[in-house]
Write a protein that holds these residues in place. Structure first.
Motif, PDB file in Angstrom:
ATOM      1  N   LYS A  89       4.293 -52.314  25.660  1.00  0.00           N
ATOM      2  CA  LYS A  89       4.773 -51.147  26.385  1.00  0.00           C
ATOM      3  C   LYS A  89       5.381 -50.128  25.419  1.00  0.00           C
ATOM      4  O   LYS A  89       5.743 -50.481  24.292  1.00  0.00           O
TER       5      LYS A  89
ATOM      6  N   ASN B  29       7.995 -48.048  23.407  1.00  0.00           N
ATOM      7  CA  ASN B  29       9.346 -48.323  22.910  1.00  0.00           C
ATOM      8  C   ASN B  29       9.651 -49.782  22.625  1.00  0.00           C
ATOM      9  O   ASN B  29      10.791 -50.138  22.370  1.00  0.00           O
ATOM     10  N   ALA B  30       8.640 -50.654  22.666  1.00  0.00           N
ATOM     11  CA  ALA B  30       8.892 -52.075  22.429  1.00  0.00           C
ATOM     12  C   ALA B  30       9.202 -52.343  20.957  1.00  0.00           C
ATOM     13  O   ALA B  30       9.839 -53.342  20.621  1.00  0.00           O
ATOM     14  N   GLY B  31       8.710 -51.452  20.068  1.00  0.00           N
ATOM     15  CA  GLY B  31       8.928 -51.647  18.632  1.00  0.00           C
ATOM     16  C   GLY B  31       7.617 -51.817  17.880  1.00  0.00           C
ATOM     17  O   GLY B  31       7.594 -52.337  16.758  1.00  0.00           O
TER      18      GLY B  31
ATOM     19  N   SER C  36       5.540 -49.533  16.519  1.00  0.00           N
ATOM     20  CA  SER C  36       5.442 -48.745  15.282  1.00  0.00           C
ATOM     21  C   SER C  36       6.370 -49.327  14.225  1.00  0.00           C
ATOM     22  O   SER C  36       6.038 -49.345  13.030  1.00  0.00           O
ATOM     23  N   THR C  37       7.523 -49.819  14.665  1.00  0.00           N
ATOM     24  CA  THR C  37       8.471 -50.426  13.711  1.00  0.00           C
ATOM     25  C   THR C  37       7.810 -51.651  13.071  1.00  0.00           C
ATOM     26  O   THR C  37       7.940 -51.878  11.863  1.00  0.00           O
TER      27      THR C  37
ATOM     28  N   VAL D 229       8.414 -43.769  14.137  1.00  0.00           N
ATOM     29  CA  VAL D 229       9.250 -44.590  15.017  1.00  0.00           C
ATOM     30  C   VAL D 229      10.183 -43.650  15.763  1.00  0.00           C
ATOM     31  O   VAL D 229      10.855 -42.819  15.153  1.00  0.00           O
TER      32      VAL D 229
ATOM     33  N   PRO E 287      12.639 -43.138  19.647  1.00  0.00           N
ATOM     34  CA  PRO E 287      13.064 -43.696  20.924  1.00  0.00           C
ATOM     35  C   PRO E 287      12.340 -43.033  22.102  1.00  0.00           C
ATOM     36  O   PRO E 287      12.509 -43.434  23.240  1.00  0.00           O
TER      37      PRO E 287
ATOM     38  N   THR F  21       3.462 -42.572  19.940  1.00  0.00           N
ATOM     39  CA  THR F  21       2.173 -42.911  19.329  1.00  0.00           C
ATOM     40  C   THR F  21       1.102 -42.691  20.388  1.00  0.00           C
ATOM     41  O   THR F  21       1.050 -43.394  21.391  1.00  0.00           O
TER      42      THR F  21
ATOM     43  N   ASN G  79      10.954 -58.703  20.910  1.00  0.00           N
ATOM     44  CA  ASN G  79      11.715 -57.885  19.944  1.00  0.00           C
ATOM     45  C   ASN G  79      13.053 -57.427  20.541  1.00  0.00           C
ATOM     46  O   ASN G  79      13.267 -57.502  21.737  1.00  0.00           O
TER      47      ASN G  79
ATOM     48  N   ASP H  62      18.578 -58.476  18.977  1.00  0.00           N
ATOM     49  CA  ASP H  62      19.963 -58.068  18.645  1.00  0.00           C
ATOM     50  C   ASP H  62      20.690 -57.503  19.860  1.00  0.00           C
ATOM     51  O   ASP H  62      21.912 -57.436  19.889  1.00  0.00           O
ATOM     52  N   LEU H  63      19.931 -57.102  20.894  1.00  0.00           N
ATOM     53  CA  LEU H  63      20.553 -56.476  22.061  1.00  0.00           C
ATOM     54  C   LEU H  63      20.900 -57.478  23.169  1.00  0.00           C
ATOM     55  O   LEU H  63      21.513 -57.095  24.158  1.00  0.00           O
TER      56      LEU H  63
ATOM     57  N   SER I 117      14.283 -59.184  15.514  1.00  0.00           N
ATOM     58  CA  SER I 117      14.940 -57.891  15.572  1.00  0.00           C
ATOM     59  C   SER I 117      14.313 -57.093  14.438  1.00  0.00           C
ATOM     60  O   SER I 117      14.696 -57.247  13.279  1.00  0.00           O
ATOM     61  N   LEU I 118      13.320 -56.330  14.793  1.00  0.00           N
ATOM     62  CA  LEU I 118      12.618 -55.583  13.745  1.00  0.00           C
ATOM     63  C   LEU I 118      13.564 -54.586  13.093  1.00  0.00           C
ATOM     64  O   LEU I 118      13.461 -54.295  11.903  1.00  0.00           O
ATOM     65  N   LEU I 119      14.531 -54.117  13.893  1.00  0.00           N
ATOM     66  CA  LEU I 119      15.515 -53.163  13.368  1.00  0.00           C
ATOM     67  C   LEU I 119      16.355 -53.806  12.258  1.00  0.00           C
ATOM     68  O   LEU I 119      16.607 -53.194  11.232  1.00  0.00           O
TER      69      LEU I 119
HETATM   70  P1  GDP Z   1       6.905 -48.263  19.991  1.00  0.00           P
HETATM   71  O1  GDP Z   1       6.905 -47.169  21.002  1.00  0.00           O
HETATM   72  O2  GDP Z   1       6.571 -49.578  20.625  1.00  0.00           O
HETATM   73  O3  GDP Z   1       6.049 -47.976  18.798  1.00  0.00           O
HETATM   74  O4  GDP Z   1       8.417 -48.429  19.500  1.00  0.00           O
HETATM   75  P2  GDP Z   1       9.077 -47.893  18.149  1.00  0.00           P
HETATM   76  O5  GDP Z   1       8.734 -48.755  17.009  1.00  0.00           O
HETATM   77  O6  GDP Z   1       8.843 -46.427  18.038  1.00  0.00           O
HETATM   78  O7  GDP Z   1      10.590 -48.173  18.510  1.00  0.00           O
HETATM   79  C1  GDP Z   1      11.213 -47.597  19.649  1.00  0.00           C
HETATM   80  C2  GDP Z   1      12.701 -47.564  19.435  1.00  0.00           C
HETATM   81  O8  GDP Z   1      13.214 -48.908  19.411  1.00  0.00           O
HETATM   82  C3  GDP Z   1      13.104 -46.935  18.111  1.00  0.00           C
HETATM   83  O9  GDP Z   1      14.257 -46.155  18.314  1.00  0.00           O
HETATM   84  C4  GDP Z   1      13.400 -48.120  17.222  1.00  0.00           C
HETATM   85  O10 GDP Z   1      14.328 -47.834  16.217  1.00  0.00           O
HETATM   86  C5  GDP Z   1      13.957 -49.093  18.219  1.00  0.00           C
HETATM   87  N1  GDP Z   1      13.801 -50.493  17.790  1.00  0.00           N
HETATM   88  C6  GDP Z   1      12.711 -51.081  17.246  1.00  0.00           C
HETATM   89  N2  GDP Z   1      12.948 -52.376  16.983  1.00  0.00           N
HETATM   90  C7  GDP Z   1      14.213 -52.633  17.371  1.00  0.00           C
HETATM   91  C8  GDP Z   1      15.062 -53.801  17.358  1.00  0.00           C
HETATM   92  O11 GDP Z   1      14.687 -54.876  16.915  1.00  0.00           O
HETATM   93  N3  GDP Z   1      16.304 -53.659  17.878  1.00  0.00           N
HETATM   94  C9  GDP Z   1      16.752 -52.479  18.371  1.00  0.00           C
HETATM   95  N4  GDP Z   1      18.001 -52.453  18.847  1.00  0.00           N
HETATM   96  N5  GDP Z   1      16.010 -51.359  18.373  1.00  0.00           N
HETATM   97  C10 GDP Z   1      14.752 -51.430  17.900  1.00  0.00           C
END
Ligand code: GDP
Length: 509
Positions: A245, A247-249, A251-252, A265, A267, A272, A365, A368-369, A388-390
């Motif tokens: 979905k 914002n799942a992470g 791209s991170t 990356v 919010p 993408t 992913n 941490d939250l 926690s990819l962050l």
């Molecule tokens: P995508 O839409 O699935 O590609 O998601 P992104 O990689 O763009 O990440 C969406 C948001 O989630 C960004 O603000 C990231 O910094 C944040 N994010 C990604 N991984 C994590 C994580 O492990 N923990 C937290 N708290 N935020 C994350």
């Protein structure tokens, strides 16, 4: 490059002598290699040599230091190492001269112009076309088509595995196997033809002998067709699609794998919109990772809708799908609901049988939250990783797992120590692992060969002998099978196919 598997009986005489820069163009390097091939290659070398050496060719295959001059203006151009390879024991099978000049643009262009100016009314000296040196090598029987393709792959190789596979093809091993198969077909055909010419009461006995042989050969070829596309995957890179979905992470994760910010990356959901592809070398394995648009239903944005369609397509084509799920949005069950139904999402171009080997990894992913102990990871036979990819937590375990999965995809074995195996493997083991099929072309001809062998067996077996295929038609099936295998090595070729293959090369190759 002398290939013992290739016979040297065929030769094609070209009147033109060709030349080209064979080392990389557009880079300033210490040394650049200019190659000349054809009946006047030696004349060219003498014409651009210093007057004192103009009568004398260097000893074949020994390097000699020579001053190079323009043939008309007599201007000194460079001091170079020159080599002379008389045909037929050269790369192309013709006389070949190799000039190792200083690598600047000015030197290269001066020497190349000097070679062009060696043309006179009796000798045609011209720049080579794309892949023309290799084409001449093929036409003169120095390389068969599988070796030509191996050479193209070796020049393009970016990973250790690609290099190994390309060398395996270049060194004639594939041709050897194909030749063994063709010899077996020819032997069977000879028996059938003997029956056609002289036979009568020996017929049944001959077929009793031949049919098991044809079945055994068919099984061997089929085993290679059922190789889970290893060769194509090694050559083109294992395809890993990251889906999930918004914002799942995703791209991170791509950036973590690429070790650079390849994807944006953010919010904001829907950032993408197209598929972002990154090529990686994962410990010697070529991998193409694609980050895809987040999968959601609630969008009217036509660009995002197209992005989601492409995401599904990427997932359908992938060897491995990585589903990234934000743990704050539910457990694994929820994550799996977000998974595009991969095979049904494909556009019909994919043969579902071919993709039955797709593999799935789930990434929960943003641990941490939440309190991770609350998170279920019921396996359902699916690997689940909490990350926690962050914070870079859980990433190395995920990467290790992906690497071992990719290794399984490329090597066709099972996981567990396989990566160690490959690292320590000796040439023989590596060779045994190398697939024959690296291209759709190979697969196409091998499928046709199997179909023809099937037709032979079916035509000559069954309860009612009176319905058996006439002998001459059965023989034709064997001939077709042999021709199909011959097409792979280039025994039976068409200009069109050759053009496609040699266009894979750049100029000077
Ligand atoms: P995508 O839409 O699935 O590609 O998601 P992104 O990689 O763009 O990440 C969406 C948001 O989630 C960004 O603000 C990231 O910094 C944040 N994010 C990604 N991984 C994590 C994580 O492990 N923990 C937290 N708290 N935020 C994350």
């Amino acid at each position: 490059y002398t290939n013992p598997a290739v016979n040297l009986t065929q030769t094609v005489f070209h009147e033109d002598t060709i030349f080209a820069l064979s080392s990389g163009a557009g880079v300033t390097a210490g040394v650049a290699v200019i190659r000349v091939s054809g009946p006047h290659a030696a004349d060219c070398l003498l014409k651009i040599s210093a007057p004192s050496t103009r009568q004398k060719l260097p000893r074949p295959r020994y390097a000699a230091l020579r001053k190079l001059y323009h043939p008309l203006s007599e201007e000194l151009l460079d001091e170079a190492l020159v080599l002379f390879f008389p045909g037929p024991n050269s790369f192309t099978g013709e006389d070949v001269v190799e000039l190792q000049v200083h690598g600047s643009r000015a030197v290269i262009s001066a020497v190349v112009n000097a070679l062009a100016d060696c043309t006179d009314p009796d000798t045609m000296i011209r720049p080579a076309e794309r892949g023309e040196f290799t084409r001449r090598a093929f036409e003169n029987g120095r390389l068969d088509l599988t070796a030509v393709e191996g050479l193209a792959d070796l020049i393009a190789a970016e990973t250790a595995m690609q290099r190994k596979q390309a060398l395996w093809h270049l060194s004639g091993h594939v041709k050897e196997t194909l030749e063994e198969w063709r010899t077996e077909i020819k032997t069977c055909l000879a028996h059938v033809e003997a029956v056609i010419d002289f036979g009568d009461d020996v017929d049944d006995q001959v077929f009793e002998d031949i049919i098991p042989r044809v079945q055994a050969l068919r099984a061997q070829i089929k085993a290679h067709l059922d190789d889970a596309h290893r060769g194509e995957i090694i050559r083109g890179g294992a395809r890993v699609a990251i889906v999930g979905k918004p914002n799942a992470g995703k791209s991170t994760l791509l950036n973590a794998l690429a070790k650079r910010p390849a994807a944006i990356v953010s919010p904001h959901a829907g950032t993408t919109r197209d598929v972002v592809e990154v090529q990686l070398d994962l410990n010697g394995l070529a991998v193409v990772v694609s980050d895809t648009a987040g999968l959601r239903d609630s969008t009217n944005d036509p660009i995002e809708i197209e992005g989601i369609r492409r995401a599904r397509e990427a997932a359908a084509r992938a060897d491995i799908t990585v589903l990234v799920h934000d743990v704050t949005e539910g457990d694994l069950e929820t994550a799996l609901q977000a998974l595009p139904s991969r095979l049904s999402a494909c556009d019909g171009t994919q043969d579902p049988d071919d993709r039955a080997d797709q593999r799935l990894v789930c990434v929960l992913n943003k641990v941490d939250l939440v309190n991770t102990s609350d998170q279920s990871s019921k396996d359902k036979d699916i690997e689940v990783f909490k990350t926690s990819l962050l914070r870079n937590e859980g990433v190395s375990e995920l990467v290790d797992h992906l690497e071992s999965m990719i290794r399984v995809v490329c090597e066709g074995g099972e996981t567990g120590g396989s990566s160690e195996n490959t690292k320590n493997t000796n040439t023989k083991n590596t060779s045994e692992l190398m697939p024959i099929i690296t291209r759709a072309r190979h697969r196409h001809h091998m499928k046709n060969a199997v179909a023809a062998l099937d037709s032979f067996v079916q035509g000559r077996t069954g309860a009612i002998p009176s319905l058996y295929l006439p002998m001459d038609l059965a023989a034709e099936d064997l001939r077709i099978a042999g021709k199909e295998l011959g097409a792979i090595t280039g025994q039976i070729d068409s200009e069109e196919v050759l053009d496609v293959i040699f266009n894979e090369f750049c100029i000077g190759k």
